[in-house]
Design a protein around this motif. Structure first.
Motif, mmCIF file in Angstrom:
data_model
loop_
_atom_site.group_PDB
_atom_site.id
_atom_site.type_symbol
_atom_site.label_atom_id
_atom_site.label_comp_id
_atom_site.label_asym_id
_atom_site.label_seq_id
_atom_site.Cartn_x
_atom_site.Cartn_y
_atom_site.Cartn_z
ATOM 1 N N GLU A 478 0.769 -1.200 0.068
ATOM 2 C CA GLU A 478 0.114 0.175 -0.030
ATOM 3 C C GLU A 478 0.854 1.409 0.157
ATOM 4 N N SER A 479 2.032 1.168 -0.096
ATOM 5 C CA SER A 479 3.162 2.308 -0.018
ATOM 6 C C SER A 479 3.024 3.069 -1.298
ATOM 7 N N ASP A 480 3.076 4.331 -1.207
ATOM 8 C CA ASP A 480 2.886 5.435 -2.440
ATOM 9 C C ASP A 480 4.532 5.468 -3.034
ATOM 10 N N LEU A 481 5.656 5.089 -2.073
ATOM 11 C CA LEU A 481 7.045 5.279 -2.339
ATOM 12 C C LEU A 481 7.669 4.206 -2.472
ATOM 13 N N GLN A 482 7.204 3.105 -3.330
ATOM 14 C CA GLN A 482 7.780 1.763 -3.651
ATOM 15 C C GLN A 482 9.231 2.152 -4.073
ATOM 16 N N GLY A 483 10.090 1.323 -3.252
ATOM 17 C CA GLY A 483 11.754 1.180 -3.539
ATOM 18 C C GLY A 483 12.324 2.364 -2.968
ATOM 19 N N TYR A 484 11.656 3.173 -2.160
ATOM 20 C CA TYR A 484 12.531 4.163 -1.280
ATOM 21 C C TYR A 484 12.546 3.771 0.203
ATOM 22 N N SER A 485 13.541 4.251 0.606
ATOM 23 C CA SER A 485 14.074 3.794 1.871
ATOM 24 C C SER A 485 14.563 5.245 2.735
ATOM 25 N N LEU A 486 14.476 5.035 4.156
ATOM 26 C CA LEU A 486 14.724 6.175 5.035
ATOM 27 C C LEU A 486 15.535 5.769 6.076
ATOM 28 N N VAL A 487 16.092 6.687 6.567
ATOM 29 C CA VAL A 487 16.923 6.743 7.939
ATOM 30 C C VAL A 487 16.573 8.134 8.761
ATOM 31 N N VAL A 488 16.211 7.885 9.877
ATOM 32 C CA VAL A 488 16.046 8.866 10.826
ATOM 33 C C VAL A 488 16.962 8.559 12.250
ATOM 34 N N SER A 489 17.594 9.458 12.751
ATOM 35 C CA SER A 489 18.378 9.082 13.845
ATOM 36 C C SER A 489 18.691 10.362 14.429
ATOM 37 N N PHE A 490 18.365 10.136 15.959
ATOM 38 C CA PHE A 490 18.426 11.215 16.935
ATOM 39 C C PHE A 490 19.787 11.232 17.513
ATOM 40 N N ASN A 491 21.033 12.080 17.554
ATOM 41 C CA ASN A 491 22.097 11.797 17.988
ATOM 42 C C ASN A 491 22.592 12.791 18.762
ATOM 43 N N GLN A 492 22.999 12.497 20.177
ATOM 44 C CA GLN A 492 23.717 13.043 21.107
ATOM 45 C C GLN A 492 25.348 12.693 21.210
ATOM 46 N N MET A 493 26.133 13.495 20.680
ATOM 47 C CA MET A 493 27.581 12.853 20.676
ATOM 48 C C MET A 493 28.249 13.564 21.716
ATOM 49 N N LYS A 494 29.501 13.086 21.965
ATOM 50 C CA LYS A 494 30.288 13.568 22.900
ATOM 51 C C LYS A 494 31.174 14.789 22.328
#
Length: 783
Positions: A478-494
């Protein structure tokens, strides 16, 4: 003994009594009225009506709904039982860090307990309350000696007492709100039901309490040996419970095969895993050690979770055959008892109606009949004969169709015969071989690797760096964005993890189906931009946030400048797995220095709004959470990482943390999850970069585009090729640091003696690289 042997004969006798009492009343009334000619017909019609009504009422409302468990009722099942108990401290194994010497010296080694035997499960109605129609149930498992099975250092009995509604169509718990004791007879349209686990501390007069309530799902319908059955299953993982006053973490698979018409249980499979903290094992097996200051100080630093006991119960084939015969007896009883009662009544009514239908009319019209002409007599006679023929025909059709229907139902040979579904790791009753899985999955896996507590998911105050990472492939139908991929990352670094870059950052990367990447990240924000709390995931970054608690999280990521908004819900489809942190077979005190867990597969759905247009998306995702307190960034040259989803349902985690030493040292981990219960792990693997690239802006840095992995352990060999086909390059020139992320394909083989499994899958990869002026740490960090 079948509860169906207790057919409500009081109802049967009442029907028979009515068939005698009402005709007697009718006879008295008609005799007093001197209507002798109508007496036989009235009784016949009444008995016909009574037979039909009694037949329609007796089955649905009495034989089924009003049947109750009798006092002293027994349901007995034989099953193969496997019991394992830790019986000491944590087990030493090839994948486990040794317990410190001073601990092992103070606590003598104890061998695990392991038993295999044929046991009996008995459900016994020990007391019956006639007024409230409730029954006191004793549910117990006996071992091969005939004694009640004792577990957990022989301190706990597998024996419980509880009150239930005695109606076989109900069987709900009476004193606690825990749903049903078993699967009752329900409509085939109902596919889930609550079945409870209630305990009484092993005592007959003990206080009842709810251990857990299972959500049983109907997974299959069909026939076994001509008996219609439904298979119901519940899977529970890492649930905190209290049993006999002690807190455990519970993994349980319960599968019940029942005859849905009667609720009679034909087959039981149950696998129960109880896990506990190290301190609980010490109190149980080494109680005197708790007085030692050395032990108590050790527990303040390291108190991981490990398996305490495993109990598996599986009904034997012979026992299942006995249950099937009992169900056939029940079906016969349900079919023929109503016929035995109603057919005589119906036949008597039919005979009287047939005999007196014409006679009654004749006596009413006798005088007038004598005076009419012969032709009129013939017409009346023909009319009377037609009515009589019609009555006979209708009664015959009703009787023959009823008998024929039940004869057909009982002689019908069903075609959709099924086998009871195989539980992973167990042999099916039919003797079929299960799907091959690596031998590493058959060893004991410490369930501490799967237990995730709410405080683990939240912010860790002592950590110097921490991130919450999610990725997803939008491959849902049912996805409208076939073949797409996504990365979401909340980062707190030193501070100075990446030189000249402020510590709080939000990564948002979108990859399309044409090898294009879109960067919606927000970088270089001061400490405090990312806010995190707990327990559970509660993280915010400007207008973006994550909230949730295993097994479900909501992800909202926004880049207002680029008009991009992500709203996704991640629901775990696999158990979490610890790489570092809370587990008995992970490094000692690792939870104090850092943690790393991941969820191999999630179901993802939601929306993406991009340049004012909204897209409906769905697919397969991944989530991990990492924090670290001590290790400085300067000891690392970078890391290689990937999570992979394979076509055969396997999941894989790949990680190599490369140290900045002249000896090519690294921390390696490949974790394979062939199912949702077990893992196979490689703690070392070789990697060959078959194709590399240089990023724009930092040509001296190199990162892989294609790589070959080989890993060996015992008799297992993994060979894997990974091809990254859409890499997003993020380079910080002045820090001489690069991060390279993108979707990838993976192909290869996993082999062990007698088996080779072809691997074809996809996933997301991440490679970080740091270019130092000098190769050794401690001289010049990086510029």
């Amino acid at each position: 003994m079948s509860p169906w042997n207790t057919v409500p004969w009081n109802t049967v006798l009442a029907i028979i009594g009515i068939s005698l009492f009402i005709p007697s009343i009718l006879a008295f009334v008609f005799i007093r009225l001197k209507r002798y000619e109508d007496l036989g017909l009235s009784i016949g019609v009444f008995l016909l009506i009574l037979g039909v009504i009694a037949y329609g009422y007796l089955i649905p409302y009495q034989v089924i709904d009003e049947t109750r468990l009798p006092e002293d009722y027994f349901w007995e099942d034989q099953g193969s039982v496997h019991y394992w108990e830790r019986n000491g401290l944590f087990i030493r194994g090839t994948d486990q860090t040794n317990i410190p010497f001073f601990i092992r010296w103070m606590l003598p080694q104890r061998a695990p307990i392991e038993k295999n035997f044929i046991g009996r499960e008995v459900i016994h109605v020990s007391t019956f309350n006639q007024k409230e129609h409730t029954a006191l149930i004793h549910d117990v498992i006996y071992d091969d000696t005939g004694a009640i099975l004792h577990v957990i250092n022989e301190t706990e009995k597998v024996s419980e007492w509880f009150w239930v509604d005695a109606h076989t169509s109900n069987l709900k718990f009476s004193n606690v709100d825990a749903g049903y004791m078993n699967i009752p007879p329900i409509d085939n349209k109902v596919n889930n039901i609550s079945v409870g686990w209630v305990e009484s501390n092993g005592e007959q007069n003990g206080e009842e309490s709810v251990v857990l309530v299972r959500d049983m799902q109907r997974i299959k319908n069909g026939f076994i040996d001509g008996v219609e059955v439904s298979v119901w299953r519940s899977d529970i993982y890492s649930k905190q419970i209290t049993w006999h006053g002690i807190t455990y973490f519970c993994d349980e698979t319960l599968q019940l095969t029942v005859n849905q018409a009667s609720g009679y249980v034909i087959h039981v499979y149950r696998r129960l895993v109880l896990s506990a903290y190290l301190s609980q094992f010490l109190q149980l097996y080494y109680p005197s050690s708790m007085r030692s200051r050395v032990i108590t100080n050790y527990l303040k630093v390291n108190n991981p979770i490990g398996e305490a006991a495993i109990l598996t119960y599986n009904t034997t084939a012979d026992s299942m055959k006995r249950h099937l015969e009992a169900v056939k007896d029940i079906n016969n009883l349900k079919t023929y008892v109503p016929l035995w009662v109603c057919i005589p009544i119906f036949f008597v009514g039919f005979a009287l109606t047939w005999r007196f239908f014409g006679r009654s009319y004749y006596w009413k019209r006798y005088k007038r009949y004598e005076q009419i002409d012969v032709s009129s007599q013939r017409r009346k006679k023909r009319r009377s004969t037609q009515r009589k023929t019609l009555a006979i025909g209708m009664c015959s059709v009703l009787l023959i169709s009823s008998i024929g229907y039940f004869t057909y139902q009982n002689s019908l040979t069903p075609k959709d015969t099924i086998q009871i579904p195989t539980i992973q790791g167990e042999m099916p009753i039919s003797g079929e071989d299960p799907e091959p899985t690596p031998p590493g999955t058959n060893r004991l896996i410490d369930s501490g690797r799967h237990i995730l507590l709410p405080e683990d998911e939240g912010f860790h105050k002592g950590s110097r760096r921490e991130w919450w990472y999610f990725n997803v492939f939008f491959n849902g139908l049912e996805s409208d964005l076939q073949g797409y991929s996504l990365v979401v990352s909340f980062n707190q670094m030193k501070f100075f993890d990446i030189r000249f870059l402020k510590p709080d950052n939000l990564f948002i990367l979108l990859f399309d189906d044409s090898n294009n990447g879109y960067d919606f990240s927000i970088f270089n924000k001061r400490r405090g931009t990312l806010q995190a709390g707990g327990p559970g995931v509660d993280v915010s970054f400007q207008n973006s946030w994550i909230k949730g608690l295993y097994p479900s999280w909501q992800v909202h990521a926004v880049n207002n400048e680029k008009n991009f908004v992500v709203d996704l819900e991640f629901t775990a489809d696999f158990l979490p797995v610890w790489v570092e942190g809370r587990s008995a077979n992970l490094p000692i005190a690792s939870l104090a220095t850092g943690g790393d867990y991941y969820v191999p597969r999630c179901k993802v759905s939601g929306n993406i709004t991009w340049d004012g247009r909204q897209y409906r998306v769905a697919g397969i995702g991944y989530h991990d959470h990492v924090w670290q307190s001590i290790v400085p960034r300067s000891v690392s040259k970078g890391w290689d990482w990937a999570n992979l989803h394979f076509d055969n349902g396997w999941e894989m985690y790949v990680s190599k943390f490369v140290l900045r030493t002249p000896f090519k040292l690294s921390f390696d981990s490949i974790i394979i999850s062939p199912n949702n219960r077990n893992i196979t792990e490689f703690n070392h693997f070789d990697i060959t970069y078959t194709e590399i690239a240089n990023p724009l802006g930092l040509p001296l840095l190199k990162y892989p585009k294609k790589l070959h992995i080989e890993a060996k352990r015992d008799d297992m060999v993994l060979k894997l090729d990974i091809v990254v086909y859409n890499t997003h390059e993020k380079v910080w020139r002045f820090a001489r640091t690069g991060m390279f992320e993108g979707p990838c394909y993976a192909t290869g083989t996993f082999s062990w003696p007698g088996h080779t499994v072809e691997l074809n899958g996809y996933g997301l990869s991440e490679f970080t690289r740091v270019k130092y002026i000098l190769g050794l740490p401690g001289i010049i960090r990086k510029i």
